[in-house]
Design a protein around this motif. Structure first.
Motif, PDB file in Angstrom:
ATOM      1  N   ASN A 260      60.015  23.711  61.139  1.00 52.63           N
ATOM      2  CA  ASN A 260      60.127  25.177  61.119  1.00 52.63           C
ATOM      3  C   ASN A 260      61.509  25.707  60.759  1.00 52.63           C
ATOM      4  N   PRO A 261      62.653  25.030  61.095  1.00 57.88           N
ATOM      5  CA  PRO A 261      63.942  25.598  60.673  1.00 57.88           C
ATOM      6  C   PRO A 261      64.139  25.596  59.154  1.00 57.88           C
ATOM      7  N   ARG A 262      63.404  24.768  58.434  1.00 57.69           N
ATOM      8  CA  ARG A 262      63.568  24.676  56.985  1.00 57.69           C
ATOM      9  C   ARG A 262      62.384  25.269  56.231  1.00 57.69           C
ATOM     10  N   CYS A 263      61.354  25.676  56.945  1.00 59.62           N
ATOM     11  CA  CYS A 263      60.121  26.117  56.300  1.00 59.62           C
ATOM     12  C   CYS A 263      60.213  27.587  55.890  1.00 59.62           C
ATOM     13  N   PRO A 264      60.022  27.895  54.611  1.00 59.49           N
ATOM     14  CA  PRO A 264      60.062  29.302  54.180  1.00 59.49           C
ATOM     15  C   PRO A 264      58.846  30.102  54.627  1.00 59.49           C
ATOM     16  N   TYR A 265      57.848  29.432  55.186  1.00 60.94           N
ATOM     17  CA  TYR A 265      56.623  30.119  55.617  1.00 60.94           C
ATOM     18  C   TYR A 265      56.445  30.051  57.132  1.00 60.94           C
ATOM     19  N   ALA A 266      57.526  29.781  57.857  1.00 64.82           N
ATOM     20  CA  ALA A 266      57.419  29.606  59.306  1.00 64.82           C
ATOM     21  C   ALA A 266      56.986  30.870  60.028  1.00 64.82           C
TER      22      ALA A 266
ATOM     23  N   ILE B 160      67.221  13.099  68.149  1.00 65.25           N
ATOM     24  CA  ILE B 160      67.490  13.204  69.581  1.00 65.25           C
ATOM     25  C   ILE B 160      67.078  14.585  70.088  1.00 65.25           C
ATOM     26  N   ASN B 161      67.393  15.610  69.296  1.00 66.79           N
ATOM     27  CA  ASN B 161      67.059  16.986  69.684  1.00 66.79           C
ATOM     28  C   ASN B 161      66.192  17.617  68.595  1.00 66.79           C
ATOM     29  N   LEU B 162      64.931  17.228  68.561  1.00 69.05           N
ATOM     30  CA  LEU B 162      64.017  17.805  67.583  1.00 69.05           C
ATOM     31  C   LEU B 162      63.758  19.266  67.908  1.00 69.05           C
ATOM     32  N   PRO B 163      63.572  20.107  66.894  1.00 65.43           N
ATOM     33  CA  PRO B 163      63.255  21.507  67.160  1.00 65.43           C
ATOM     34  C   PRO B 163      61.939  21.613  67.949  1.00 65.43           C
ATOM     35  N   SER B 164      61.859  22.633  68.785  1.00 60.65           N
ATOM     36  CA  SER B 164      60.610  22.855  69.512  1.00 60.65           C
ATOM     37  C   SER B 164      59.541  23.323  68.522  1.00 60.65           C
ATOM     38  N   GLY B 165      58.297  23.106  68.884  1.00 56.96           N
ATOM     39  CA  GLY B 165      57.199  23.473  68.001  1.00 56.96           C
ATOM     40  C   GLY B 165      57.131  22.564  66.794  1.00 56.96           C
ATOM     41  N   CYS B 166      56.890  23.128  65.626  1.00 54.84           N
ATOM     42  CA  CYS B 166      56.843  22.353  64.394  1.00 54.84           C
ATOM     43  C   CYS B 166      58.263  21.924  64.027  1.00 54.84           C
ATOM     44  N   ALA B 167      58.478  20.615  63.836  1.00 47.69           N
ATOM     45  CA  ALA B 167      59.824  20.114  63.556  1.00 47.69           C
ATOM     46  C   ALA B 167      60.374  20.641  62.247  1.00 47.69           C
TER      47      ALA B 167
END
Length: 366
Positions: free
Chosen positions: A315-321, A306-313
């Motif tokens: 990114n909150p879990r990506c260690p290389y964001a 319902i509330n996907l993160p903005s940008g790359c979905a």
């Protein structure tokens, strides 16, 4: 009838592609499946595109809630509209099966195709099979719906299919009820029902879930052998990378309702280009060498649809964001781009940076 809206081309492809004649046996173009709820719009599938040829197997992998099963139900036309108080699913895009566009087709035509030209092995056979009717009656019904035959012929066909999928004493077990079968035998009965009309497209949704490893291997061997016999196109939906490593010719990795990586199984397994795929591979147990460290899970939780993160979905879990400049991963959604012939990924990092991280940091630890 579900309200449909034709959308544009697949992500990362020319707009003209949406109106071009399909060249593959199955072609999904920019499929979107959204569900209105009191909390907001659930974007279960949000712009998915892929193709599949007859005789080939496509593996769709991802965490629970990534949109795998919703995609399969959309292909089969099983997102029924507004029955029993349920809110109508909002579908858009195009699904071409052997030259027929399914989303805009008459529901009766889709119903004629379902079970005859395309079929599905459901995730939980105990729930999918009707407890009131015998296994044989359910297979017979699936056969008689699409063939003008009497009960005697249909019963003979049901016994033949039960024998083909390895049910012992099929002439007797045809009158058994689902609760009288073990989990592995129920799954075999589901496969017999799905294949009774020799469909050209078979969708297997988590076909080995809750089965012991010996039965899992038998079920996968059975699907492979039957695919060779009938020449069917197969979609294998699973969260088990070991299953797709054994079965799939091509692989599609889903995250947050979208495709983040797609390519041949060999490319995705040995030259993965997306951090989420790296995380999935890193969480796989290995039996071909001594393992001293614990498995490394993908940190965090899947996003809310319902509330996907903005940008790359991711990114909150990506260690290389933080590697791309100007925090682009948090402001712009990456397109699915071709990084090698037939190999696509949706990531803001440059291909050189991804290749370096994979070869120097990730691959040596797997």
């Amino acid at each position: 009838m579900t309200e449909l809206h034709k959308t544009g081309a697949a992500v990362g492809e020319p707009v003209a592609a949406a109106s071009a004649a399909p060249s593959a046996f199955l072609e999904v173009r920019d499929l979107k499946v959204h569900f209105p709820t009191d909390d907001g719009l659930v974007k279960s599938v949000d712009g998915l595109s892929f193709t599949l040829e007859k005789g080939r197997t496509l593996g769709i992998v991802g965490e629970s809630g990534s949109g795998k099963s919703v995609t399969s139900l959309g292909i089969l036309g099983l997102h029924t509209a507004g029955q029993y108080g349920r809110r109508r699913a909002q579908l858009s895009g195009e699904i071409w099966l052997n030259g027929t566009e399914l989303l805009s087709a008459d529901p009766n035509e889709v119903r004629r195709l379902r079970g005859r030209d395309m079929a599905m092995i459901f995730q939980d056979p105990l729930s999918a099979l009707h407890p009131y009717y015998s296994i044989g009656k359910q297979i017979m019904e699936a056969y008689r719906v699409h063939n003008n035959v009497d009960k005697k012929v249909a019963r003979k066909r049901a016994i033949e299919m039960l024998d083909r999928v390895g049910i012992p004493q099929p002439d007797k077990r045809v009158d058994s009820y689902p609760h009288e079968f073990s989990g592995g035998m129920r799954q075999r009965a589901m496969i017999a029902m799905a294949l009774v009309n020799n469909p050209e497209l078979l969708i297997a949704d988590e076909p080995t879930t809750a089965l012991d490893v010996t039965v899992q291997a038998q079920i996968l061997d059975l699907i492979r052998d039957l695919q060779k016999e009938f020449g069917s196109a197969v979609i294998m939906i699973t969260h088990d990378l070991g299953v797709v490593a054994e079965m799939a010719d091509e692989l599609l990795v889903m995250y947050g309702g979208r495709c983040v990586e797609r390519g041949t199984a060999e490319k995705v397994f040995y030259e993965p280009q997306h951090p989420y795929t790296w995380g999935l591979l890193g969480s796989m147990p290995r039996i071909d060498r001594e393992e001293t460290d614990r498995l490394v899970p993908v940190k965090g939780s899947p996003p809310s649809l319902i509330n996907l993160p903005s940008g790359c979905a991711f990114n909150p879990r990506c260690p290389y964001a933080d590697i791309p400049k100007d925090q682009i991963t948090r402001s712009e959604r990456p397109d699915l781009r071709e990084v090698a012939p037939g190999h696509f990924t949706a990531c803001h990092m440059s291909q050189e940076e991804r290749t370096r991280i994979w070869t120097e940091e990730i691959a040596p630890k797997l």
